[in-house]
Design an enzyme around this catalytic site. Structure first.
Site, PDB file in Angstrom:
ATOM      1  N   HIS A  94       5.188   0.060  26.764  1.00 27.40           N
ATOM      2  CA  HIS A  94       5.145   1.548  26.357  1.00 27.40           C
ATOM      3  C   HIS A  94       6.259   2.190  27.180  1.00 27.40           C
ATOM      4  CE1 HIS A  94       2.515   1.447  29.897  1.00 27.40           C
ATOM      5  NE2 HIS A  94       2.985   2.647  30.144  1.00 27.40           N
ATOM      6  N   ASP A 125       1.814  -5.438  25.852  1.00 30.74           N
ATOM      7  CA  ASP A 125       2.377  -4.332  26.628  1.00 30.74           C
ATOM      8  C   ASP A 125       3.719  -4.821  27.585  1.00 30.74           C
ATOM      9  OD1 ASP A 125       3.097  -1.973  26.971  1.00 30.74           O
ATOM     10  OD2 ASP A 125       1.618  -1.411  28.689  1.00 30.74           O
ATOM     11  N   SER A 209       4.064   2.786  35.783  1.00 32.56           N
ATOM     12  CA  SER A 209       4.072   1.726  34.649  1.00 32.56           C
ATOM     13  C   SER A 209       5.174   0.731  34.731  1.00 32.56           C
ATOM     14  CB  SER A 209       4.014   2.169  33.338  1.00 32.56           C
ATOM     15  OG  SER A 209       2.834   2.992  33.196  1.00 32.56           O
TER      16      SER A 209
END
Length: 356
Positions: A94, A125, A209
């Site tokens: 993402h 992911d 992230s």
């Protein structure tokens, strides 16, 4: 007449001593004694490592990632973990999803690089990147996530807030294992269920992230996975990390070029629509990009895509998953219906588009 006295036998004294010893409890406990309790705190957990010291040890093996989201007129930021001195980098899918241009700045040498997407696994992911022209980069010390325990102290590093430069670092503890969350992607309309996650009370933020979660030995035991403006979680918990064993295995599959139902290798096929679910009866078009394959085929906003190559499409996620099995240049048979124009089927040639 005097009374006679009998002397106590010597063995009676030893019997008395043994009786006293047994009475004091200096014996082996009975076989049914309860064993020590494991898996729950009986005292305060160990303090987490010093975040500043962790930055000094682990920081040189990460990169800041900047993504230009040209079709959304937006920018994104994240973090990556350097796996190979020649610029192989692990991050969240993402972080780079929808990016029309990606650049990375290596913390170890301060240099910026253009980025190629080697491949990705949207359902887990995970994305594997390559920094163009990189060499001699410090690499991360990967640990074994199967050994992670509840209560273990950790530090999460990353590019919190997308500010770049010295990595942010937050300390905490592992609070749960094998957690499951649902993540939805506002860019594609798809959603995925991420499972097996490490949950921690370290407050990771957007931009973190793709960064490393490390243990007290400065070994990477997980990859931060944080909600962002376009990537939303359902479920509780302050922070989640993908176990590094899982991430490393998927990266190896991508590196080997082993495409699968979930792993896409190479450039991303592009239809040029934004979609949302339509009650289990297709993917409703909410945006059509001009001059993209969908627009050229006559698809319009409010149309509902129902099949690709005869395979039913029942949701936005299903459309994304089917397209992930294709590559730029492939021609697909696309079926849709419009509220005023009825049923349509046309051959559409996919072009190259944003990754992830």
């Amino acid at each position: 007449m005097s009374k006679s006295h009998r002397r106590t036998p010597w063995w009676s004294w030893w019997l008395l001593i043994l009786t006293v010893v047994l009475g004091l409890g200096l014996v082996t406990p009975p076989a049914h004694a309860s064993p020590p309790v494991r898996g729950r705190f009986t005292e305060a957990p160990a303090p987490p490592p010093d975040p500043l010291a962790t930055v000094g040890q682990v920081g040189p093996a990460i990169v800041d990632i900047d993504a230009q989201l040209g079709y959304q007129n937006a920018v994104g930021a994240g973090t990556g973990i350097v796996l190979d001195p020649n610029g192989e980098v692990l991050t969240n899918n993402h972080v780079i999803a929808g990016a029309t241009d990606i650049k990375a700045r290596d913390i170890g040498n301060g240099q910026s690089y253009d980025v190629d997407v080697v491949g990705y696994d949207r359902s887990h992911d995970i994305a594997l990147l390559r920094l163009r022209g990189a060499s001699g980069l410090p690499t991360a010390n990967l640990g074994d996530s199967s050994q992670v325990a509840i209560g273990e102290p950790v530090v999460a590093l990353g590019n919190a807030g997308g500010v770049g430069g010295t990595p942010s670092a937050v300390a905490g503890h592992v609070t749960a294992l094998n957690q499951t969350v649902t993540a939805s992607d506002a860019l594609t309309g798809s959603s995925e269920t991420l499972s097996g996650l490490i949950q921690m009370d370290a407050a990771i933020r957007p931009g973190d992230s793709g960064g490393p979660t490390v243990n007290a030995a400065n070994q990477v035991i997980g990859m931060n996975t944080a909600a962002s403006d376009n990537y939303k979680f359902s479920g509780g918990g302050t922070g989640f990390a993908i176990p590094i064993n899982q991430a490393r295995a998927i990266a190896g599959q991508i590196r080997a070029g082993a495409a699968s139902a979930t792993v896409h290798i190479g450039p991303t096929p592009f239809l040029g629509v934004g979609v949302t679910d339509h009650g289990g009866n297709g993917a409703k078009v909410v945006r059509v990009l001009p001059n993209a394959p969908a627009a050229q085929a006559g698809i319009a906003k409010e149309d509902v895509i129902t099949a690709v190559d005869g395979q039913p499409v029942d949701s936005a996620t299903a459309l994304t998953s089917i397209l992930d099995q294709h590559h730029p240049g492939d021609t697909i048979s696309l079926s849709w219906h419009g509220p005023l124009t009825g049923e349509h089927t046309a051959n559409v040639t996919l072009t190259e588009g944003p990754p992830g």
